[in-house]
Design a protein around this motif. Sequence first.
Motif, mmCIF file in Angstrom:
data_model
loop_
_atom_site.group_PDB
_atom_site.id
_atom_site.type_symbol
_atom_site.label_atom_id
_atom_site.label_comp_id
_atom_site.label_asym_id
_atom_site.label_seq_id
_atom_site.Cartn_x
_atom_site.Cartn_y
_atom_site.Cartn_z
ATOM 1 N N SER A 1 59.719 92.937 79.657
ATOM 2 C CA SER A 1 60.157 92.259 80.879
ATOM 3 C C SER A 1 59.325 91.031 81.217
ATOM 4 O O SER A 1 59.588 90.374 82.216
ATOM 5 C CB SER A 1 60.122 93.235 82.057
ATOM 6 O OG SER A 1 58.788 93.595 82.351
ATOM 7 N N HIS A 2 58.347 90.693 80.412
ATOM 8 C CA HIS A 2 57.476 89.560 80.710
ATOM 9 C C HIS A 2 57.961 88.298 79.984
ATOM 10 O O HIS A 2 58.171 88.309 78.783
ATOM 11 C CB HIS A 2 56.038 89.858 80.285
ATOM 12 C CG HIS A 2 55.119 88.697 80.499
ATOM 13 N ND1 HIS A 2 54.692 88.324 81.750
ATOM 14 C CD2 HIS A 2 54.579 87.822 79.642
ATOM 15 C CE1 HIS A 2 53.918 87.261 81.637
ATOM 16 N NE2 HIS A 2 53.838 86.940 80.368
ATOM 17 N N LEU B 1 57.139 98.537 79.072
ATOM 18 C CA LEU B 1 57.919 97.912 80.132
ATOM 19 C C LEU B 1 57.459 96.474 80.366
ATOM 20 O O LEU B 1 58.271 95.574 80.517
ATOM 21 C CB LEU B 1 57.818 98.717 81.433
ATOM 22 C CG LEU B 1 58.594 98.175 82.613
ATOM 23 C CD1 LEU B 1 60.083 98.152 82.298
ATOM 24 C CD2 LEU B 1 58.331 99.003 83.848
ATOM 25 N N TRP B 2 56.169 96.248 80.364
ATOM 26 C CA TRP B 2 55.645 94.899 80.558
ATOM 27 C C TRP B 2 56.058 93.995 79.392
ATOM 28 O O TRP B 2 56.459 92.858 79.601
ATOM 29 C CB TRP B 2 54.125 94.923 80.694
ATOM 30 C CG TRP B 2 53.566 93.578 81.017
ATOM 31 C CD1 TRP B 2 53.440 93.022 82.251
ATOM 32 C CD2 TRP B 2 53.055 92.604 80.102
ATOM 33 N NE1 TRP B 2 52.890 91.770 82.158
ATOM 34 C CE2 TRP B 2 52.647 91.486 80.847
ATOM 35 C CE3 TRP B 2 52.906 92.569 78.716
ATOM 36 C CZ2 TRP B 2 52.109 90.353 80.261
ATOM 37 C CZ3 TRP B 2 52.371 91.443 78.143
ATOM 38 C CH2 TRP B 2 51.978 90.356 78.907
ATOM 39 N N SER C 1 64.920 88.456 78.210
ATOM 40 C CA SER C 1 66.006 89.416 78.380
ATOM 41 C C SER C 1 66.730 89.151 79.687
ATOM 42 O O SER C 1 66.285 88.347 80.506
ATOM 43 C CB SER C 1 65.457 90.850 78.372
ATOM 44 O OG SER C 1 64.731 91.091 79.558
ATOM 45 N N PHE C 2 67.843 89.844 79.885
ATOM 46 C CA PHE C 2 68.618 89.668 81.106
ATOM 47 C C PHE C 2 67.791 89.988 82.346
ATOM 48 O O PHE C 2 68.084 89.501 83.434
ATOM 49 C CB PHE C 2 69.886 90.528 81.063
ATOM 50 C CG PHE C 2 69.619 92.000 81.199
ATOM 51 C CD1 PHE C 2 69.700 92.614 82.436
ATOM 52 C CD2 PHE C 2 69.290 92.760 80.095
ATOM 53 C CE1 PHE C 2 69.444 93.966 82.574
ATOM 54 C CE2 PHE C 2 69.042 94.111 80.214
ATOM 55 C CZ PHE C 2 69.119 94.722 81.454
ATOM 56 N N LEU C 3 66.727 90.780 82.188
ATOM 57 C CA LEU C 3 65.862 91.097 83.322
ATOM 58 C C LEU C 3 65.166 89.847 83.868
ATOM 59 O O LEU C 3 64.883 89.754 85.049
ATOM 60 C CB LEU C 3 64.802 92.130 82.924
ATOM 61 C CG LEU C 3 65.318 93.502 82.505
ATOM 62 C CD1 LEU C 3 64.189 94.330 81.911
ATOM 63 C CD2 LEU C 3 65.954 94.200 83.686
ATOM 64 N N ARG C 4 64.889 88.887 82.992
ATOM 65 C CA ARG C 4 64.165 87.674 83.381
ATOM 66 C C ARG C 4 65.066 86.444 83.399
ATOM 67 O O ARG C 4 64.595 85.321 83.521
ATOM 68 C CB ARG C 4 62.980 87.443 82.444
ATOM 69 C CG ARG C 4 62.035 88.631 82.339
ATOM 70 C CD ARG C 4 61.605 89.199 83.662
ATOM 71 N NE ARG C 4 60.769 88.258 84.380
ATOM 72 C CZ ARG C 4 60.435 88.359 85.647
ATOM 73 N NH1 ARG C 4 60.872 89.368 86.356
ATOM 74 N NH2 ARG C 4 59.686 87.457 86.232
ATOM 75 N N LEU C 5 66.363 86.666 83.290
ATOM 76 C CA LEU C 5 67.335 85.574 83.298
ATOM 77 C C LEU C 5 67.180 84.654 84.514
ATOM 78 O O LEU C 5 67.202 83.431 84.357
ATOM 79 C CB LEU C 5 68.752 86.140 83.210
ATOM 80 C CG LEU C 5 69.872 85.152 82.992
ATOM 81 C CD1 LEU C 5 69.805 84.565 81.596
ATOM 82 C CD2 LEU C 5 71.211 85.833 83.195
ATOM 83 N N ASP D 1 67.825 88.041 74.237
ATOM 84 C CA ASP D 1 69.078 88.784 74.228
ATOM 85 C C ASP D 1 70.265 87.837 74.404
ATOM 86 O O ASP D 1 70.099 86.633 74.594
ATOM 87 C CB ASP D 1 69.082 89.927 75.246
ATOM 88 C CG ASP D 1 69.210 89.490 76.687
ATOM 89 O OD1 ASP D 1 69.402 88.290 76.950
ATOM 90 O OD2 ASP D 1 69.115 90.359 77.571
#
Length: 95
Positions: A12-13, A8-9, A36-40, A67
């Motif tokens: 998402s990092h 996960l880290w 990724s879109f998580l860190r957009l 991504d």
Amino acid sequence: GLSAAKLLWLVSHVAVTRRDEPAHRRVHLAIEGAASFLRLPVIAEALDSLPRGLRVHVQLSGLRFIDHAVFELLLTFQRQYEASGGSVWIDWGRF
């Protein structure tokens, strides 16, 4: 459990590092990790904080993953920034 937390880290990092060269009206932005879109929002905030009219160098060689959402963000930023009088060079590295 630890393997899942590490995975996960890793996905998402992201780290965004900025180095200004005011004498040359240039800014270097290095993006490392997993884009990724998580860190957009983190990446968008860094891009939006750049003053207009400079030469911007975006370095992506430290990315493990990018991504489609981040790819589109970078291309849109480049198009809009250059339309406002600046220039953008995106160094895609191995991508």
